[in-house]
Design a protein around this motif. Structure first.
Motif, PDB file in Angstrom:
ATOM      1  N   THR A 357       0.833  -1.209   0.000  1.00  0.00           N
ATOM      2  CA  THR A 357       0.000   0.000   0.000  1.00  0.00           C
ATOM      3  C   THR A 357       0.863   1.253   0.000  1.00  0.00           C
ATOM      4  N   ALA A 358       1.999   1.209   0.681  1.00  0.00           N
ATOM      5  CA  ALA A 358       2.913   2.358   0.677  1.00  0.00           C
ATOM      6  C   ALA A 358       3.480   2.593  -0.721  1.00  0.00           C
ATOM      7  N   PHE A 359       3.812   1.516  -1.440  1.00  0.00           N
ATOM      8  CA  PHE A 359       4.290   1.669  -2.819  1.00  0.00           C
ATOM      9  C   PHE A 359       3.200   2.274  -3.707  1.00  0.00           C
ATOM     10  N   THR A 360       1.954   1.867  -3.471  1.00  0.00           N
ATOM     11  CA  THR A 360       0.852   2.451  -4.243  1.00  0.00           C
ATOM     12  C   THR A 360       0.769   3.954  -3.992  1.00  0.00           C
ATOM     13  N   ALA A 361       0.900   4.341  -2.720  1.00  0.00           N
ATOM     14  CA  ALA A 361       0.886   5.767  -2.393  1.00  0.00           C
ATOM     15  C   ALA A 361       2.058   6.492  -3.034  1.00  0.00           C
ATOM     16  N   GLY A 362       3.228   5.849  -3.014  1.00  0.00           N
ATOM     17  CA  GLY A 362       4.404   6.453  -3.651  1.00  0.00           C
ATOM     18  C   GLY A 362       4.195   6.690  -5.132  1.00  0.00           C
ATOM     19  N   ARG A 363       3.560   5.712  -5.800  1.00  0.00           N
ATOM     20  CA  ARG A 363       3.300   5.880  -7.236  1.00  0.00           C
ATOM     21  C   ARG A 363       2.321   7.021  -7.502  1.00  0.00           C
ATOM     22  N   GLU A 364       1.355   7.200  -6.607  1.00  0.00           N
ATOM     23  CA  GLU A 364       0.381   8.281  -6.810  1.00  0.00           C
ATOM     24  C   GLU A 364       0.982   9.663  -6.552  1.00  0.00           C
ATOM     25  N   MET A 365       2.183   9.684  -5.973  1.00  0.00           N
ATOM     26  CA  MET A 365       2.882  10.956  -5.794  1.00  0.00           C
ATOM     27  C   MET A 365       3.759  11.319  -6.994  1.00  0.00           C
ATOM     28  N   SER A 366       3.762  10.459  -8.026  1.00  0.00           N
ATOM     29  CA  SER A 366       4.660  10.691  -9.169  1.00  0.00           C
ATOM     30  C   SER A 366       4.456  12.039  -9.877  1.00  0.00           C
ATOM     31  N   PRO A 372      11.544  17.896  -3.729  1.00  0.00           N
ATOM     32  CA  PRO A 372      12.483  17.237  -2.809  1.00  0.00           C
ATOM     33  C   PRO A 372      11.795  16.285  -1.825  1.00  0.00           C
ATOM     34  N   TRP A 373      10.612  16.644  -1.334  1.00  0.00           N
ATOM     35  CA  TRP A 373       9.947  15.807  -0.337  1.00  0.00           C
ATOM     36  C   TRP A 373       9.469  14.480  -0.945  1.00  0.00           C
ATOM     37  N   VAL A 374       9.117  14.499  -2.243  1.00  0.00           N
ATOM     38  CA  VAL A 374       8.726  13.265  -2.912  1.00  0.00           C
ATOM     39  C   VAL A 374       9.963  12.416  -3.196  1.00  0.00           C
ATOM     40  N   GLN A 375      11.056  13.063  -3.564  1.00  0.00           N
ATOM     41  CA  GLN A 375      12.292  12.325  -3.815  1.00  0.00           C
ATOM     42  C   GLN A 375      12.777  11.619  -2.551  1.00  0.00           C
ATOM     43  N   GLU A 376      12.611  12.272  -1.409  1.00  0.00           N
ATOM     44  CA  GLU A 376      13.006  11.654  -0.136  1.00  0.00           C
ATOM     45  C   GLU A 376      12.173  10.410   0.139  1.00  0.00           C
ATOM     46  N   ILE A 377      10.864  10.503  -0.105  1.00  0.00           N
ATOM     47  CA  ILE A 377       9.991   9.341   0.081  1.00  0.00           C
ATOM     48  C   ILE A 377      10.372   8.231  -0.890  1.00  0.00           C
ATOM     49  N   SER A 378      10.642   8.599  -2.141  1.00  0.00           N
ATOM     50  CA  SER A 378      11.033   7.589  -3.132  1.00  0.00           C
ATOM     51  C   SER A 378      12.308   6.873  -2.716  1.00  0.00           C
ATOM     52  N   ASP A 379      13.246   7.620  -2.153  1.00  0.00           N
ATOM     53  CA  ASP A 379      14.500   7.011  -1.689  1.00  0.00           C
ATOM     54  C   ASP A 379      14.232   6.013  -0.563  1.00  0.00           C
TER      55      ASP A 379
END
Length: 387
Positions: A357-366, A372-379
Motif C-alpha cells: 500500500t505504501a508503494f501504491t501511495a508512492g506511485r500516486e505521488m509521481s 524534494p519531499w517526494v524524492q526523499e519518500i522515493s528514496d
C-alpha cells in the motif's frame, strides 16, 4: 522433601491458552493456589478436582495423571526429539509443548518481520504435521489437528508477507491444509479463519474481488456456527469486496451486518483474540477509499490509525491508506507526514500489506516526483525494496 513442578499440568493449562490467573478464575480459587498446585507444594481439594477436570477438558483419572509427581521428567526438547524418532509414541505432554510453540510464534507475528519467523515456524509446522500423520484417533490426534491448522494458517501468512504478497499459490496451499485439518475435527472457528485468509489473497493478492467476495461470504456463514467475531470479520471483508466492485449499497449493507455481528460478541467467543475494536473503522475506511469517498475515508482512517499503536503491521496499512486519501484530496503535506510514519513501521515489521500500500501511495505521488519531499519518500521506498 523438595516439591517437584507438575509439568504436565502446566503444559495442559498452556495448551488451552489459560494464564494462571485465568485458570484460577475459571475454578474459583486464588492465583496463588494454582501456583502452588503447579509447583507441587499443594494438592487440589477433593471438591475442586471435578471443576479442574471440566476446565482442563480431561477426565478425573487424567487429572490424577496431570498431578502425578514426575521424578524423572525429561526436558521438553528431549521428549520432542524422542517423539520425532518414534512418532507413533507421541504423548499429550509433547503435543502441548508444540501447541505452546505455535502460540508463541503467533504472538510474535504482528511485531516481528515475517521473514525472521519463517524458519522456526516452518520447522514447527513440519514437526506437527509429521506427528499428526502417525497419531491414532483420539485426543492426541485432535490436538495435533488444531496445531496443524494454526501453524498452517501462520505459515500461509508468513509466506505471503515475506514474498511481499506475491506468492499466492503456496500461501493458499497452507490455508487449504488448515481447512482440511479443521474439517477433520469439525472446528468451524479454525475453518472460518483459514477461509478468511484465503479471501485476503483473492482481495489483495490476485485482485479478484468476486472470488474474495465468495470466500469471505463463506467465512461469515461458517463463522456463524461458533463465532460472532469471525462472522463479523467475514462480513467486513464482504463489504470491502463490494467496495472494490464499486457497489456502495451492497458494501454498506455488509458493513451493517458486520456491526450487528460484533454487537453480539460475548467473552466466551473462541475467536475473541482475533477481535479488536479498531477493525471496523480500519476496514470501513478502506471501503470508502475504494469507493472514492475520500473525505469520509480520511475521517475514519485517522480515527483508526491513532488506535492501532499495539498492532504495528495493521497500523502501517491504515497509515498508507490514509496517505492515499490525503493525496486524492490534494492534501500533500499531510500525505507526506503520514507516509513517513507508515515507512517507519514497515521498516520495523516488514509487513507485506503495508509495504504494497505504501508503494501504491508512492506511485500516486509521481506527478510531484521532482519535489524534494517526494524524492526523499522515493528514496526510502527504494531502500525498503532493496533490503
Amino acid at each position: 522433601m523438595v516439591a517437584r513442578r507438575r509439568h504436565r499440568l502446566i503444559q495442559r493449562r498452556k495448551m488451552l491458552g489459560f494464564s494462571q490467573e485465568q485458570l484460577a478464575h475459571q475454578i474459583g480459587v486464588e492465583r496463588s493456589t494454582v501456583v502452588r498446585w503447579e509447583s507441587g507444594e499443594r494438592e487440589p481439594r477433593p471438591w475442586q478436582r471435578p471443576r479442574l477436570a471440566d476446565v482442563l477438558e480431561v477426565s478425573l483419572e487424567e487429572v490424577d495423571e496431570l498431578l502425578a509427581a514426575q521424578v524423572n521428567e525429561e526436558p521438553e526438547a528431549e521428549r520432542l526429539d524422542f517423539a520425532m524418532r518414534n512418532p507413533a509414541a507421541v504423548d499429550l505432554v509433547t503435543v502441548a509443548h508444540l501447541a505452546q510453540r505455535v502460540q508463541q510464534l503467533n504472538a510474535q507475528y504482528d511485531a516481528a518481520p515475517s521473514a525472521s519467523l519463517l524458519a522456526d515456524a516452518g520447522h514447527c509446522h513440519s514437526q506437527v504435521t509429521l506427528l499428526r500423520g502417525f497419531a491414532p484417533n483420539g485426543r492426541i490426534r485432535r490436538e495435533l489437528c488444531v496445531s496443524t491448522a494454526e501453524s498452517a494458517i501462520l505459515m500461509g501468512q508468513l509466506v505471503w508477507d515475506a514474498s511481499q504478497r506475491r506468492d499466492h499459490a503456496v500461501s493458499v496451499q497452507y490455508f487449504d491444509q488448515a481447512i482440511s485439518a479443521a474439517r477433520e475435527i469439525r472446528d468451524p472457528i479454525l475453518e472460518a479463519h483459514a477461509q478468511l485468509r484465503k479471501g485476503f489473497v483473492a482481495l489483495y493478492g490476485t485482485k479478484t474481488p468476486k472470488e474474495g467476495l465468495r470466500l469471505c461470504n463463506e467465512t461469515a456463514i461458517v463463522g456463524r456456527a461458533g463465532s460472532n467475531v469471525l462472522s463479523g470479520l467475514g462480513f467486513l471483508h464482504v463489504g470491502e469486496a463490494y467496495a472494490m466492485l464499486g457497489e456502495r449499497h451492497d458494501c454498506e449493507r455488509a458493513l451493517g451486518a458486520a456491526e450487528e455481528s460484533f454487537a453480539r460478541i460475548h467473552n466466551d467467543d473462541e475467536a475473541l483474540h482475533m477481535f479488536s475494536p479498531t477493525q471496523f473503522d480500519r476496514l470501513a475506511g478502506s471501503c470508502y477509499l475504494f469507493l472514492g469517498v475520500n473525505d469520509k475515508a480520511e475521517q475514519i482512517l485517522t480515527r483508526s490509525a491513532r488506535s492501532l499503536v499495539r498492532w504495528k503491521k495493521s497500523q502501517s496499512i491504515v497509515l498508507s491508506n490514509l496517505t492515499l486519501a490525503y493525496i486524492r484530496q490534494g492534501k500533500l503535506e499531510e500525505a507526506c507526514g503520514t507516509l513517513h510514519e507508515a515507512i517507519d513501521l514497515i521498516a520495523e515489521t516488514r509487513g507485506g500489506g503495508g509495504l504494497n500500500t505504501a508503494f501504491t501511495a508512492g506511485r500516486e505521488m509521481s506527478p510531484w516526483r521532482h519535489e524534494p519531499w517526494v524524492q526523499e519518500i522515493s528514496d526510502r521506498l527504494f531502500a525498503l525494496m532493496t533490503t
